[in-house]
Every structure is written in structure tokens, then in C-alpha cells.
Design a protein around this motif. Sequence first.
Motif, PDB file in Angstrom:
ATOM      1  N   LEU A  63      15.010  10.188 -18.147  1.00 48.27           N
ATOM      2  CA  LEU A  63      16.108   9.225 -18.194  1.00 48.27           C
ATOM      3  C   LEU A  63      16.238   8.657 -19.593  1.00 48.27           C
ATOM      4  O   LEU A  63      15.241   8.454 -20.291  1.00 48.27           O
ATOM      5  CB  LEU A  63      15.860   8.060 -17.226  1.00 48.27           C
ATOM      6  CG  LEU A  63      16.021   8.268 -15.728  1.00 48.27           C
ATOM      7  CD1 LEU A  63      15.870   6.923 -15.016  1.00 48.27           C
ATOM      8  CD2 LEU A  63      17.344   8.890 -15.373  1.00 48.27           C
ATOM      9  N   ARG A  64      17.475   8.374 -19.990  1.00 46.26           N
ATOM     10  CA  ARG A  64      17.705   7.670 -21.259  1.00 46.26           C
ATOM     11  C   ARG A  64      18.598   6.477 -21.012  1.00 46.26           C
ATOM     12  O   ARG A  64      19.356   6.427 -20.042  1.00 46.26           O
ATOM     13  CB  ARG A  64      18.344   8.595 -22.303  1.00 46.26           C
ATOM     14  CG  ARG A  64      19.803   8.934 -22.059  1.00 46.26           C
ATOM     15  CD  ARG A  64      20.457   9.450 -23.328  1.00 46.26           C
ATOM     16  NE  ARG A  64      21.811   9.925 -23.123  1.00 46.26           N
ATOM     17  CZ  ARG A  64      22.890   9.136 -23.106  1.00 46.26           C
ATOM     18  NH1 ARG A  64      22.746   7.825 -23.237  1.00 46.26           N
ATOM     19  NH2 ARG A  64      24.092   9.649 -22.927  1.00 46.26           N
ATOM     20  N   ASP A  65      18.492   5.502 -21.895  1.00 49.61           N
ATOM     21  CA  ASP A  65      19.346   4.324 -21.789  1.00 49.61           C
ATOM     22  C   ASP A  65      20.804   4.733 -21.882  1.00 49.61           C
ATOM     23  O   ASP A  65      21.168   5.683 -22.577  1.00 49.61           O
ATOM     24  CB  ASP A  65      19.005   3.315 -22.888  1.00 49.61           C
ATOM     25  CG  ASP A  65      17.683   2.616 -22.617  1.00 49.61           C
ATOM     26  OD1 ASP A  65      17.373   2.362 -21.441  1.00 49.61           O
ATOM     27  OD2 ASP A  65      16.954   2.327 -23.584  1.00 49.61           O
ATOM     28  N   ARG A  66      21.662   3.977 -21.215  1.00 48.45           N
ATOM     29  CA  ARG A  66      23.074   4.349 -21.110  1.00 48.45           C
ATOM     30  C   ARG A  66      23.931   3.786 -22.229  1.00 48.45           C
ATOM     31  O   ARG A  66      25.098   4.147 -22.345  1.00 48.45           O
ATOM     32  CB  ARG A  66      23.636   3.876 -19.761  1.00 48.45           C
ATOM     33  CG  ARG A  66      23.014   4.582 -18.578  1.00 48.45           C
ATOM     34  CD  ARG A  66      23.633   4.107 -17.282  1.00 48.45           C
ATOM     35  NE  ARG A  66      23.299   2.712 -17.018  1.00 48.45           N
ATOM     36  CZ  ARG A  66      23.963   1.952 -16.163  1.00 48.45           C
ATOM     37  NH1 ARG A  66      25.000   2.450 -15.507  1.00 48.45           N
ATOM     38  NH2 ARG A  66      23.599   0.704 -15.946  1.00 48.45           N
ATOM     39  N   ASP A  73      18.360   8.931 -29.637  1.00 55.45           N
ATOM     40  CA  ASP A  73      17.174   8.104 -29.862  1.00 55.45           C
ATOM     41  C   ASP A  73      16.105   8.469 -28.830  1.00 55.45           C
ATOM     42  O   ASP A  73      16.189   8.094 -27.670  1.00 55.45           O
ATOM     43  CB  ASP A  73      17.552   6.618 -29.745  1.00 55.45           C
ATOM     44  CG  ASP A  73      16.395   5.710 -30.115  1.00 55.45           C
ATOM     45  OD1 ASP A  73      15.314   6.234 -30.460  1.00 55.45           O
ATOM     46  OD2 ASP A  73      16.574   4.476 -30.069  1.00 55.45           O
ATOM     47  N   ARG A  74      15.071   9.204 -29.255  1.00 61.15           N
ATOM     48  CA  ARG A  74      14.033   9.640 -28.330  1.00 61.15           C
ATOM     49  C   ARG A  74      13.202   8.484 -27.789  1.00 61.15           C
ATOM     50  O   ARG A  74      12.601   8.586 -26.718  1.00 61.15           O
ATOM     51  CB  ARG A  74      13.117  10.658 -29.016  1.00 61.15           C
ATOM     52  CG  ARG A  74      13.808  11.984 -29.298  1.00 61.15           C
ATOM     53  CD  ARG A  74      12.842  13.024 -29.809  1.00 61.15           C
ATOM     54  NE  ARG A  74      13.482  14.318 -29.942  1.00 61.15           N
ATOM     55  CZ  ARG A  74      13.602  15.199 -28.957  1.00 61.15           C
ATOM     56  NH1 ARG A  74      13.112  14.920 -27.764  1.00 61.15           N
ATOM     57  NH2 ARG A  74      14.196  16.359 -29.162  1.00 61.15           N
ATOM     58  N   ALA A  75      13.162   7.380 -28.519  1.00 54.93           N
ATOM     59  CA  ALA A  75      12.411   6.220 -28.050  1.00 54.93           C
ATOM     60  C   ALA A  75      13.098   5.539 -26.878  1.00 54.93           C
ATOM     61  O   ALA A  75      12.473   4.749 -26.164  1.00 54.93           O
ATOM     62  CB  ALA A  75      12.216   5.220 -29.192  1.00 54.93           C
ATOM     63  N   ALA A  76      14.386   5.838 -26.677  1.00 50.56           N
ATOM     64  CA  ALA A  76      15.148   5.224 -25.583  1.00 50.56           C
ATOM     65  C   ALA A  76      15.124   6.101 -24.340  1.00 50.56           C
ATOM     66  O   ALA A  76      16.002   6.015 -23.493  1.00 50.56           O
ATOM     67  CB  ALA A  76      16.586   4.970 -26.027  1.00 50.56           C
ATOM     68  N   ARG A  77      14.099   6.957 -24.211  1.00 60.66           N
ATOM     69  CA  ARG A  77      13.971   7.843 -23.054  1.00 60.66           C
ATOM     70  C   ARG A  77      12.623   7.604 -22.381  1.00 60.66           C
ATOM     71  O   ARG A  77      11.641   7.292 -23.031  1.00 60.66           O
ATOM     72  CB  ARG A  77      14.062   9.315 -23.484  1.00 60.66           C
ATOM     73  CG  ARG A  77      15.332   9.660 -24.235  1.00 60.66           C
ATOM     74  CD  ARG A  77      15.309  11.106 -24.683  1.00 60.66           C
ATOM     75  NE  ARG A  77      16.481  11.448 -25.473  1.00 60.66           N
ATOM     76  CZ  ARG A  77      16.710  12.647 -25.991  1.00 60.66           C
ATOM     77  NH1 ARG A  77      15.846  13.619 -25.786  1.00 60.66           N
ATOM     78  NH2 ARG A  77      17.803  12.874 -26.702  1.00 60.66           N
ATOM     79  N   VAL A  78      12.613   7.755 -21.068  1.00 54.09           N
ATOM     80  CA  VAL A  78      11.363   7.617 -20.321  1.00 54.09           C
ATOM     81  C   VAL A  78      11.330   8.659 -19.211  1.00 54.09           C
ATOM     82  O   VAL A  78      12.370   9.007 -18.639  1.00 54.09           O
ATOM     83  CB  VAL A  78      11.210   6.188 -19.744  1.00 54.09           C
ATOM     84  CG1 VAL A  78      12.252   5.913 -18.655  1.00 54.09           C
ATOM     85  CG2 VAL A  78       9.804   5.969 -19.204  1.00 54.09           C
ATOM     86  N   GLN A  79      10.144   9.148 -18.929  1.00 53.91           N
ATOM     87  CA  GLN A  79       9.968  10.102 -17.835  1.00 53.91           C
ATOM     88  C   GLN A  79       9.780   9.337 -16.530  1.00 53.91           C
ATOM     89  O   GLN A  79       8.999   8.386 -16.463  1.00 53.91           O
ATOM     90  CB  GLN A  79       8.741  10.977 -18.106  1.00 53.91           C
ATOM     91  CG  GLN A  79       8.409  11.935 -16.966  1.00 53.91           C
ATOM     92  CD  GLN A  79       7.229  12.809 -17.293  1.00 53.91           C
ATOM     93  OE1 GLN A  79       7.378  13.843 -17.953  1.00 53.91           O
ATOM     94  NE2 GLN A  79       6.038  12.431 -16.843  1.00 53.91           N
ATOM     95  N   VAL A  80      10.519   9.750 -15.496  1.00 59.14           N
ATOM     96  CA  VAL A  80      10.295   9.192 -14.167  1.00 59.14           C
ATOM     97  C   VAL A  80       9.745  10.305 -13.292  1.00 59.14           C
ATOM     98  O   VAL A  80      10.194  11.452 -13.341  1.00 59.14           O
ATOM     99  CB  VAL A  80      11.580   8.575 -13.565  1.00 59.14           C
ATOM    100  CG1 VAL A  80      12.079   7.447 -14.438  1.00 59.14           C
ATOM    101  CG2 VAL A  80      12.671   9.603 -13.384  1.00 59.14           C
ATOM    102  N   LEU A  81       8.748   9.958 -12.511  1.00 61.91           N
ATOM    103  CA  LEU A  81       7.993  10.931 -11.720  1.00 61.91           C
ATOM    104  C   LEU A  81       8.229  10.652 -10.242  1.00 61.91           C
ATOM    105  O   LEU A  81       7.977   9.547  -9.755  1.00 61.91           O
ATOM    106  CB  LEU A  81       6.506  10.814 -12.066  1.00 61.91           C
ATOM    107  CG  LEU A  81       5.523  11.688 -11.310  1.00 61.91           C
ATOM    108  CD1 LEU A  81       5.843  13.162 -11.515  1.00 61.91           C
ATOM    109  CD2 LEU A  81       4.102  11.391 -11.767  1.00 61.91           C
TER     110      LEU A  81
END
Length: 220
Positions: A63-66, A73-81
Amino acid sequence: AFLVLAAASAAVGLLVWRRPRRPQRLSCRAAKEAAGNGGSASVVVSGKVMARQQHGEVVFVLLRDRHDGAAEDRAARVQVLLEAFRWERGSFKDWTAVMQHGAELEVTGIIGTSNHGEPSVLVRTCRLLRLPAVPAVLLRCLGMCTAGVLGAEELAAAWGLGAGDLGTLLELKCRDEMSELHRRLSAEARRLQGLPQHRGRAKRRKLTKQEWDTLRALEG
């Protein structure tokens, strides 16, 4: 008896009642930072699906920020499991199939890490914010709605449809009028992508003698 009552009252007075903490709303960036710092709080994170990978009953979604500018911006992404045993809302198979590139989700879960140490949000449930422009996914969502897994209001809001338009599609699904339903879903997918609708080709006709004479006169 008085002493027993007094002791019980004192014990009750020492108890402190605490409300259960509500999940904290975080951006994808903040959730990734919190997970990287070893946090384990309950959070709500919303974002746009960038990638999806499935291994059996475990699904990884990026997911990335909208907001504008977050795409690169790779820092604005997070993995959801997502794991089947942890899932709390309806069919795990249906919900994970909807999580395609372009969908926007709001997930609720616990901050943690994957088996490989990747900062992640361990998801228990989610809510649709926007559907991906994929006819097969739209069809699956209609099936989830008729099965009671996905609410009509949530689906209409994520799809950008009025209640009447959604009702028409649901009616076609219930009647099993798949030819007309597929045609409409293809049109809806183009609408979600912001593309113009297909128009039938204009039929060509031969010019009359008078029209040819007019064209020659204009050329002359």
C-alpha cells in the motif's frame, strides 16, 4: 460483616477501569516507521494498492499513501500481510481477490513484521474505498454483495455509483443475464479509468450524384 464490606469497597476503589484503546489512524509512511521501530499497536491504515503477491493462504499487499507525490516516494509505502487464520470479515478468498492494483483500501490490524523481518501491518479486516477498474473484480464484488459479505452502501461508495445504478447491476446478476452484465461492467471499468466509452462505428454510405457534383464544383 461491616469490616468485610469496608474491605470489599476499598478493593473496588483501587480498580481502575480503562476503555479499550481505539486503533490509531496512521499514514502508510508512519505505519512503516512504527513497525520498523518494533511497535505492536493496533492501527488503521488507508492507501492505494501498488502490488499484490499470494503464497497459499498468505497474501502480501503493498500500500502507498494516496496523497499527491506519494507515487514515487518509497518511504510512503508499507507492506500489509493478510493471513486466512487471522481474517475476520467474510470470505478470505473473495476479499483478497478484490485487492488488485489500483484499489484503495482501509485496513485494520496490528503493527509487526513478516517472517523475513519486513515492517508490516498484520491485517484482521478491511474496508473498500475505491474499486480497481477490472471487470472481473467488479463482477466478484457484485457476488459478494448478493451473498451479504459486502454491504451495498460500501460497494456503491467505492464504485462511485448511485443506489439505482447498483440495483440494476445486482438485478442483472441475480437474473443471470451475463451478456448484458459483462457489457455494462466493461463500460464501468472504462469509466473508472477515465476513458471515453466505446461508440459504434458510423456506417459508411456512398455519396449521391448531386453531392459529387457539389464537391467537384468546390474543388474547381
